[in-house]
Write an enzyme that holds these catalytic residues in place. Sequence first.
Site, PDB file in Angstrom:
ATOM      1  N   TYR A  80       0.797  -1.226   0.000  1.00 11.69           N
ATOM      2  CA  TYR A  80       0.000   0.000   0.000  1.00 11.69           C
ATOM      3  C   TYR A  80       0.831   1.278   0.000  1.00 11.69           C
ATOM      4  O   TYR A  80       1.726   1.450   0.825  1.00 11.69           O
ATOM      5  CB  TYR A  80      -0.919   0.027   1.231  1.00 11.69           C
ATOM      6  CG  TYR A  80      -2.026   1.036   1.105  1.00 11.69           C
ATOM      7  CD1 TYR A  80      -3.215   0.688   0.475  1.00 11.69           C
ATOM      8  CD2 TYR A  80      -1.884   2.336   1.558  1.00 11.69           C
ATOM      9  CE1 TYR A  80      -4.236   1.602   0.316  1.00 11.69           C
ATOM     10  CE2 TYR A  80      -2.901   3.261   1.404  1.00 11.69           C
ATOM     11  CZ  TYR A  80      -4.072   2.888   0.785  1.00 11.69           C
ATOM     12  OH  TYR A  80      -5.085   3.803   0.623  1.00 11.69           O
ATOM     13  N   GLY A 140       2.539   4.632   0.638  1.00 14.96           N
ATOM     14  CA  GLY A 140       3.873   5.035   1.076  1.00 14.96           C
ATOM     15  C   GLY A 140       4.741   3.897   1.574  1.00 14.96           C
ATOM     16  O   GLY A 140       5.961   4.039   1.672  1.00 14.96           O
ATOM     17  N   HIS A 178       8.313  18.201   3.722  1.00 17.62           N
ATOM     18  CA  HIS A 178       6.930  17.781   3.508  1.00 17.62           C
ATOM     19  C   HIS A 178       6.088  19.044   3.264  1.00 17.62           C
ATOM     20  O   HIS A 178       5.351  19.483   4.130  1.00 17.62           O
ATOM     21  CB  HIS A 178       6.475  17.019   4.768  1.00 17.62           C
ATOM     22  CG  HIS A 178       5.125  16.404   4.665  1.00 17.62           C
ATOM     23  ND1 HIS A 178       4.310  16.226   5.765  1.00 17.62           N
ATOM     24  CD2 HIS A 178       4.437  15.901   3.617  1.00 17.62           C
ATOM     25  CE1 HIS A 178       3.182  15.656   5.393  1.00 17.62           C
ATOM     26  NE2 HIS A 178       3.239  15.439   4.101  1.00 17.62           N
ATOM     27  N   CYS A 184      -4.978  19.051   7.374  1.00 21.53           N
ATOM     28  CA  CYS A 184      -4.934  20.510   7.545  1.00 21.53           C
ATOM     29  C   CYS A 184      -5.045  21.259   6.217  1.00 21.53           C
ATOM     30  O   CYS A 184      -4.778  22.455   6.157  1.00 21.53           O
ATOM     31  CB  CYS A 184      -3.662  20.924   8.272  1.00 21.53           C
ATOM     32  SG  CYS A 184      -3.608  20.393   9.993  1.00 21.53           S
TER      33      CYS A 184
END
EC number: 4.1.1.32
Length: 609
Positions: free
Chosen positions: A220, A222, A249, A273
Amino acid sequence: MTAATIPGLDNAPTKHQGLLEWVREVAELTQPDRVAWADGSQEEYDRLCAQLVEAGTFKKLNPEKQPNSYLALSDPSDVARVESRTFICSKREIDAGPTNNWMDPAEMRGILTDLYRGCMRGRTLWVVPFCMGPLDADDPKLGVEITDSEYVVVSMRTMTRMGAAALQKMGDDGFFVKALHSIGAPLEPGQKDVPWPCNDTKYITHFPETREIWSYGSGYGGNALLGKKCYSLRIASAMAHDEGWLAEHMLILKLISPENKAYYIAAAFPSACGKTNLAMLQPTIPGWRAETVGDDIAWMRFGKDGRLYATNPEFGFFGVAPGTNWDSNPNAMKTIAAGNTVFTNVALTDDHDVWWEGLEGEPDHLIDWKGQDWILRETETKAAHPNSRYCTPISQCPTLAPEWDDPQGVPISAILFGGRRKTTVPLITEARDWQHGVFIGATLGSEQTAAAEGKVGTVRRDPMAMLPFLGYNVGDYFQHWINIGKQADESQLPKVFFVNWFRRGDDGRFLWPGFGENSRVLKWAIERIEHKADGKSTPIGIVPTAADLDLEGLDVDPADVDEALAVNADEWRAEVPLIEEWFEFVGEKLPTGIKDEFDALKTRLAEDS
């Protein structure tokens, strides 16, 4: 089988001796039925997608609704990054630091070598050469992923510059990051495969000194697409530390003023966020436009003019589907609508389209992400997994900046750090200088949004939004940021800002409308860069008043804006012990410069009482 008898080993399309030896060594260990070299062509992609449909891993979607697109449903045990099984195996434990899981590299290699033994039986070993960032960069960051997952091969074509061109760039002796991946599901002769093979035992392991990634057991995201977080952040952050640049990031956004002047902003936000939404911003202020350079990762290094330049090392978007819709992020929806997308763990409609929570038009019936019937107002579980994804080419984004793949990068004018805080943190704060900006990034935090993640409202520190992605000690990372600032004149460095779109009133409602209206906040930041806007000095930095923001045409109560911008010294004094607790956890490597900034904050708060 010996290497000599494994088909495909002897007709490799390269003379790179180091690569050939590594492929041979892995093939002898993992015992695949054959070896294949991914060339990155459309023909190969289509062939592998058809193969995945036949295997039951992919469902082909309605070409009128989702052209050339597919849906994959994973095993329910394999749905997200597994931080508890992610390791930084530096030679010394102190170099991994308190935020990472560590194991002695020799011990980890022993464990994984045993797991890899025979793990590709019945499968194809794919050699996947790729480049993170433009192929024509001065120092292209090359890698090779060995994998036994066709899902990984097709996804890597979307997410990286993958195939023959990357292999050619390596030449006969070029350096590359070795990224070894197996789902850990060998097939015995005659054994029937499952649609999503994986293993209950999972390891996602990084060896920063030797620039290697070893991943086992997960197919899956990452955990398996090793160019993404594993290379672009964990290994690249270690490279950046050694070579004097930053691997972060961060999204990269281009804002264009009514005067047609472009400003580039890099922004770091923890999950949930609104990073992708900001990367694809649609400004609401007349005359302002926005374009996308990247939505997740920024590599930043100094240019010849002394400014910090950023490149997006990725080639696609690997976005969270739930909550993405035509209202919250129309540009993401247009990118997806262009087709060529692999969806994972979203729901399937009766006419073979996709659906997820937050998408317009709730259907009466769906097949959910577990392959079960889902009936509106009857089924209590979510139709799409909360971490379900779309994997789609960046080239399809309608707001893509033409210079998004310029090997020199784009000059960064501002760096934003932002978290999800109901109280305390104002809508926007400008750092006093670079070191103060590093302190702001180092103390970045978000409140937990669901009980399963921990106590609701508890602030989880996520420095520079890099907590799960640091390839070395967090204290050394903070010092590296401080050192980067010393490499340039302060006037050349990006200004640093701290934003919080999520502040709430006493009645629990959001004080700021967010989304496209965030362009008004960014306009103030740009005006500060141009020395055209005012702000007031507070104990935490420089904060605008409502009068300093362009609120023309915005239907919002001025009192709400005042409250969103308020700096409450009592709330900040309550924040101090939380920061102290975090810095104690960081430990002995916390830089003196960060301690000095913390002491200065405490002094200013004491004077404000």
